[in-house]
Motif scaffolding. Structure first.
Motif, PDB file in Angstrom:
ATOM      1  N   SER A 352       0.794  -1.233   0.000  1.00  0.00           N
ATOM      2  CA  SER A 352       0.000   0.000   0.000  1.00  0.00           C
ATOM      3  C   SER A 352       0.820   1.274   0.000  1.00  0.00           C
ATOM      4  O   SER A 352       0.270   2.353  -0.262  1.00  0.00           O
ATOM      5  N   GLY A 353       2.101   1.200   0.315  1.00  0.00           N
ATOM      6  CA  GLY A 353       2.922   2.417   0.369  1.00  0.00           C
ATOM      7  C   GLY A 353       2.286   3.440   1.285  1.00  0.00           C
ATOM      8  O   GLY A 353       1.808   3.105   2.360  1.00  0.00           O
ATOM      9  N   GLY A 354       2.257   4.689   0.835  1.00  0.00           N
ATOM     10  CA  GLY A 354       1.520   5.700   1.585  1.00  0.00           C
ATOM     11  C   GLY A 354       2.403   6.800   2.132  1.00  0.00           C
ATOM     12  O   GLY A 354       3.630   6.757   2.055  1.00  0.00           O
ATOM     13  N   PHE A 355       1.727   7.823   2.680  1.00  0.00           N
ATOM     14  CA  PHE A 355       2.390   8.999   3.241  1.00  0.00           C
ATOM     15  C   PHE A 355       2.634   8.797   4.732  1.00  0.00           C
ATOM     16  O   PHE A 355       1.815   8.173   5.427  1.00  0.00           O
ATOM     17  N   SER A 367       6.485  10.205   0.691  1.00  0.00           N
ATOM     18  CA  SER A 367       5.606   9.038   0.636  1.00  0.00           C
ATOM     19  C   SER A 367       6.286   7.891  -0.096  1.00  0.00           C
ATOM     20  O   SER A 367       7.333   8.066  -0.708  1.00  0.00           O
ATOM     21  N   MET A 368       5.640   6.742  -0.023  1.00  0.00           N
ATOM     22  CA  MET A 368       6.157   5.539  -0.688  1.00  0.00           C
ATOM     23  C   MET A 368       5.108   5.038  -1.675  1.00  0.00           C
ATOM     24  O   MET A 368       3.920   5.022  -1.357  1.00  0.00           O
ATOM     25  N   PRO A 369       5.519   4.645  -2.885  1.00  0.00           N
ATOM     26  CA  PRO A 369       4.544   4.143  -3.856  1.00  0.00           C
ATOM     27  C   PRO A 369       3.898   2.845  -3.369  1.00  0.00           C
ATOM     28  O   PRO A 369       4.565   2.040  -2.720  1.00  0.00           O
ATOM     29  N   PRO A 370       2.626   2.631  -3.690  1.00  0.00           N
ATOM     30  CA  PRO A 370       2.046   1.309  -3.435  1.00  0.00           C
ATOM     31  C   PRO A 370       2.532   0.352  -4.528  1.00  0.00           C
ATOM     32  O   PRO A 370       2.496   0.696  -5.704  1.00  0.00           O
ATOM     33  N   SER A 372       1.288  -2.751  -4.949  1.00  0.00           N
ATOM     34  CA  SER A 372       0.321  -3.842  -5.164  1.00  0.00           C
ATOM     35  C   SER A 372       0.054  -4.085  -6.646  1.00  0.00           C
ATOM     36  O   SER A 372      -0.199  -5.217  -7.051  1.00  0.00           O
ATOM     37  N   GLN A 373       0.111  -3.008  -7.459  1.00  0.00           N
ATOM     38  CA  GLN A 373      -0.162  -3.198  -8.893  1.00  0.00           C
ATOM     39  C   GLN A 373       1.092  -3.604  -9.663  1.00  0.00           C
ATOM     40  O   GLN A 373       1.013  -3.936 -10.837  1.00  0.00           O
ATOM     41  N   HIS A 374       2.250  -3.497  -9.033  1.00  0.00           N
ATOM     42  CA  HIS A 374       3.502  -3.712  -9.771  1.00  0.00           C
ATOM     43  C   HIS A 374       4.221  -5.006  -9.405  1.00  0.00           C
ATOM     44  O   HIS A 374       5.050  -5.480 -10.166  1.00  0.00           O
ATOM     45  N   PRO A 410      -6.006  -2.983   2.491  1.00  0.00           N
ATOM     46  CA  PRO A 410      -5.100  -1.840   2.526  1.00  0.00           C
ATOM     47  C   PRO A 410      -5.478  -0.772   3.546  1.00  0.00           C
ATOM     48  O   PRO A 410      -4.688   0.088   3.843  1.00  0.00           O
TER      49      PRO A 410
END
Lengths: 412, 233
Positions: A352-355, A367-370, A372-374, A410
């Motif tokens: 989920s990444g997130g701020f 922040s960190m990229p989520p 889940s799609q990659h 998430p």
């Protein structure tokens, strides 16, 4: 000892306790303002406000393994809120976990911690709540499953798991330590997340604040000892204060439920109170060494795959050596949320990444990229297993099945 | 020490400092760097993902983008990853992020439109440009502009969006997984649309050629047929 001497001693003792518990803001004499501050320390609004709802009007669902419990309306509306409550009845709820008519409250309301709150502080919170605009908002019924829906069962639960009693200052410790202990054990109700819960939902307090998986929400609240083998091993006084005040520190960043706690509660506390909390947490004892499970098969190819994912996706921000980058990106080496026993935090953060929480001290967080799609379940499992074993970390690997379990969760 | 070795020493010192910098490059203090969580799905300039569900943000009016973040935070619009992502943000930070994407000028990509029967495309065109007054459906262009590029500061453009995204959004308004502050105009409008209407309107919109000027119309330049809570807030 005469009765009179006894009374005088008691008066002196309660004054001393008041001085400890109310030291930060007692001087201004403004009970409502003190109550506002204390309700922030208790993070009351977080549970007692629905998403998008009026503050303190209740309606947020607190999920428990026994069913959902909607939080009640704390505004002074006479028919749906606590407008017809007295300060005595409010103290009875805080101190003894009983509602207005004496009914036994469920421990989703953390009275097992709030029982430590002093009468003076309870009265201030009550005065503050009574000063809010009244909001007419009907309380929803509990959605607890049978047999937990039978309130009278709480009587038995309480005999095992509830010790009523205000905080008692430890005369051997400093004023600062006592203030920190009072906030952590009482209003802060830190133990309600940072401990394991048994099958009947009671917190296991021995040892205190040793970390645990938060039921239903599925985040692991780490052990809070800063000493040997503790979850916060090596954290300084400043690291703890920084995290609680700004949401980030040189040792780690708040996310998931703790991001909300920082945003809604701890960032609003005075520097003195945050320092006291840190002093108390730093006194928690060392923990036994966690042994890595050597019976698990060693999978060098799997870890190598994780290392490749790390180099491609993570190293730019967290560094080849897992040390993180300054104020922007937390270290992963020695990070309690990376090596916590379950592995759920690292899996969910990768997905989920997130701020980091936006706070007064860090208003524009990185922040960190989520991913889940990659990344596939297997790739997430590999990279999480790699970071749990790289550098000085030595935690068990996780599996693709573990990742699959958390792909659909998430939130929280 | 001879001048020659001094020179070598200086060179070595420079080489060392370069090596240290490469290993520990400072993190850029830019908004773009800070919002990697947004750009990894929506694109570095908000140009949109290469699937049907990570929409373009570039050039959408800032008020609209703030409203969407607020709606995710308030539980009015549902999509778990977005709800999780915006939860820790303040109003000020949301506004700054929205303005970053609103001011990006990135060329649009022509979308592929599904092949629907000619009658469906005619129905789509009718709904978008004229509406269906008999069923209380206003034309999309009434609020989203004659070029369907939106209006400042709160109404998004509809050109250049994929069929999958448009049809999914119209559907989620009907099932109330997407909503906004009352009065929720789109909820009212979609309650009058059939499945076939949604498919037709989405197909016709995604088939439109990208106009020369893709910028939203100026504020207050359109007289909207409805009063909407999401506009002028």
């Amino acid at each position: 000892m005469t009765i009179m001497t006894h009374r005088i001693l008691r008066a002196v003792a309660s004054f001393a306790l008041f001085a400890v518990a109310g030291s930060a803001l007692a001087v201004d004499g403004n009970q409502i303002e003190r109550g506002r501050y204390l309700s922030l320390a208790g993070d009351c609004a977080s549970c007692h406000t629905a998403k998008g709802g009026k503050p303190y009007a209740g309606g947020r669902t607190v999920p428990t393994p026994f069913g959902n419990i909607p939080s009640p309306n704390l505004t002074p509306d006479k028919s749906t809120g606590i407008g017809d409550w007295t300060a005595d009845e409010f103290y009875q709820a805080m101190h003894d976990g009983r509602g207005k008519d004496g009914q036994l409250l469920y421990p989703a309301f953390p009275f097992t911690s709030y029982t430590q709150v002093t009468r003076v502080d309870s009265d201030a919170i009550f005065a503050y709540l009574q000063s809010l605009p009244a909001v007419h908002s009907e309380n929803r019924d509990n959605e607890l499953r049978f047999p937990y829906s039978m309130r009278r069962l709480m009587a038995g639960w309480r005999t095992f798991y509830f010790t009523k009693g205000e905080f008692e200052a430890d005369p051997k410790q400093s004023t600062e330590w006592n203030r920190g202990a009072y906030l952590v054990k009482g209003l802060g109700h830190c133990n309600d997340c940072h401990s394991t819960r048994n099958s009947l939902g009671a917190t296991v307090d021995d040892p205190r604040l040793a970390g645990g998986l938060i039921p239903i929400q599925d985040w692991y609240a780490p052990d809070l000892s800063t000493q040997a083998h503790g979850g916060l091993s090596g954290w300084t006084q400043r690291d703890i204060v920084d995290l609680l005040k700004t949401g980030r520190s040189a040792r780690g960043t708040a996310f998931g439920p703790m991001a909300e706690v920082v945003r809604e509660s701890t960032q609003h506390l005075t520097d003195e109170d945050l320092a006291s909390i840190a002093v108390y947490l730093r006194s928690l004892p060392a923990r036994p060494e966690q042994k890595k499970d050597d019976s698990l098969p060693s999978r060098p190819m799997f870890i190598a795959k994780g290392q490749k994912v790390y180099a491609d996706r993570c190293a730019t921000c967290h560094g080849d050596s897992g040390k993180g980058k300054g104020d922007a990106y937390p270290p992963l080496d020695g990070n309690s949320s990376v090596v916590e026993p379950v592995g759920v935090n690292a899996i969910r953060v990768v997905l989920s990444g997130g701020f980091a929480p936006a706070t007064k001290g860090n208003p524009r967080p990185y922040s960190m990229p989520p991913f889940s799609q990659h990344l596939s379940d297997d790739e997430v499992a590999a990279v999480v297993s790699y970071i749990r074993q790289a550098w000085s970390n030595a935690a068990n690997p996780v599996s693709a099945d573990d990742v699959r379990t958390y792909r659909s969760t998430p939130g929280g | 020490m001879r001048p020659c070795s001094l020179r070598w020493l200086a060179l070595a010192a420079i080489a060392l400092s370069v090596a240290v910098q490469a290993d520990d490059r400072p993190v850029p203090d830019t908004l773009k760097q800070r919002i990697a969580s947004c750009t990894s799905c929506h694109g570095e300039q908000g140009e949109g993902g290469d699937n049907g569900f990570n929409p373009r943000l570039a050039g959408k009016p800032a008020g609209y983008l703030v409203r969407q973040m607020q709606d995710f935070k308030l539980g009015l619009r549902h999509y778990p990853v977005m709800e999780y992502t915006v939860a820790p943000l303040t109003d000020d930070y949301m506004r700054e992020i929205a303005e970053y994407f609103a001011t990006q000028d990135v060329p649009y990509t022509q979308q592929k439109s599904p092949r629907l029967p000619a009658s469906a495309m005619t129905r789509g065109e009718q709904l978008v440009t004229k509406g269906d007054p008999a069923r209380n459906i206003p034309a999309c262009s009434g609020c989203h502009g004659p070029r369907l590029t939106g209006m400042q500061p709160d109404i998004p453009g509809l050109v250049g969006l994929p069929y999958d995204y448009i049809s999914a959004q119209l559907g989620s308004w009907r099932t109330q997984t997407r909503s906004t502050v009352a009065p929720d105009c789109m909820a009212t409008i979609t309650s009058h649309l059939s499945d076939a209407d949604i498919s037709a309107a989405a197909a016709w919109l995604s088939s439109l050629p990208i106009p020369d000027d893709t910028h939203p119309e100026p504020a207050d330049s359109l007289t909207m047929p409805m009063h909407c809570g999401s506009v002028g807030g």
